[in-house]
Design an enzyme around this catalytic site. Structure first.
Site, short mmCIF file in Angstrom:
data_model
loop_
_atom_site.label_atom_id
_atom_site.label_comp_id
_atom_site.label_asym_id
_atom_site.label_seq_id
_atom_site.Cartn_x
_atom_site.Cartn_y
_atom_site.Cartn_z
N ASP A 1 -18.46 9.73 -8.58
CA ASP A 1 -17.59 8.76 -9.25
C ASP A 1 -16.89 7.89 -8.21
O ASP A 1 -16.72 8.31 -7.05
CB ASP A 1 -16.50 9.47 -10.07
CG ASP A 1 -17.08 10.32 -11.17
OD1 ASP A 1 -18.21 10.07 -11.59
OD2 ASP A 1 -16.37 11.26 -11.60
N1 URA Z 1 -18.56 15.52 -11.31
C1 URA Z 1 -17.63 14.57 -11.59
O1 URA Z 1 -16.91 14.69 -12.58
N2 URA Z 1 -17.52 13.53 -10.76
C2 URA Z 1 -18.27 13.37 -9.65
O2 URA Z 1 -18.10 12.39 -8.92
C3 URA Z 1 -19.21 14.36 -9.37
C4 URA Z 1 -19.35 15.42 -10.21
#
Ligand code: URA
Length: 243
Positions: free
Chosen positions: A105
């Protein structure tokens, strides 16, 4: 694999295809020490040495990178408005088709691997391979053994049920710190798992991806190419061991 000389030089970021053609016709390019004036001649990037204007080029068109992804950049090939992880790499990586393996993310930090090997990329993301990813999460509220059990059982998230995951509580209190290991990689998976047990994630950091740990010497935003033994371990995790 053989490539046209003009395409090879353009992929390496030496210049545009038409600039490169002009340079070649002007006698500036050499392959294995011999001046080549025909932009269309084909060569083998894996075996042949390339120079431009007398300067040896790093002609490899297969490369693999490990990055400490910083917060605030998208895991995407390109975006018209926001910075992406590709913007942190020299242009040559984009032109030879180096792509991130999976996504983090925008605000997640930590290890992100890039490869030009589409098959390895695909295999590492295949949920059937169960490649482990470990995340460190700072969460709201106190985590306890009941949370550990719910993670271990598999948490229903509406559209799917997460596979059993290992939750290790490092500190519990008003906010908590924990590590979680998952073997799949659905959208926002870790944040959604914590949210489902009543704890919002405040910060998320990926500590390891398959056999690779984030190297301590890589600060946020920094990257380097994978070492030979790291690539071998990754290929093994992808079920592509050469032996
Ligand atoms: N899970 C998430 O919620 N965000 C990420 O960036 C990676 C795994």
């Amino acid at each position: 694999m053989k490539l046209r000389l003009d395409r090879w030089l353009a992929m390496l970021g030496a210049g545009s295809r038409s600039e490169v053609k002009d340079w070649i016709r002007g006698g500036k390019a050499a392959v294995n020490g011999r001046i080549i004036r025909d932009p269309a001649l084909s060569f083998d990037p894996a075996a042949d040495r390339l120079s431009l204007g007398g300067k040896e080029m790093d002609g490899r068109i297969t490369r693999h990178v490990i990055m400490h992804k910083p917060a605030g950049v998208l895991t995407a090939a390109r975006d018209p408005k926001q910075p992406t992880v590709m913007d942190l790499l020299p242009l040559v990586y984009r032109s030879i088709g180096c792509m991130p393996v999976g996504r983090l993310d925008k605000d997640t930090t930590g290890i992100l691997v890039f490869t030009c090997d589409g098959e390895m990329n695909h295999r590492l993301l295949n949920p059937g391979r169960h490649v482990e990813k470990c995340y460190r999460a700072l969460t709201e509220g106190a985590l306890d053994e009941a949370d550990v059990e719910r993670f271990a059982t598999g948490i229903a998230l509406g559209d799917f049920t997460a596979r059993p995951a290992e939750l290790r509580i490092l500190r519990s209190g008003e906010t908590s710190l924990a590590e979680v290991t998952i073997t799949e990689g659905k959208f926002h998976q870790v944040r959604r798992m914590f949210s489902a047990v009543g704890h919002e994630v405040l910060e998320l950091h990926r500590v390891s991806f398959g056999p690779l740990e984030l190297p301590a010497e890589l600060p946020e935003g920094a990257w380097r190419e994978l070492k030979e033994e790291e690539l071998a371990a990754l290929r093994q995790a992808a079920g592509m061991e050469d032996a």
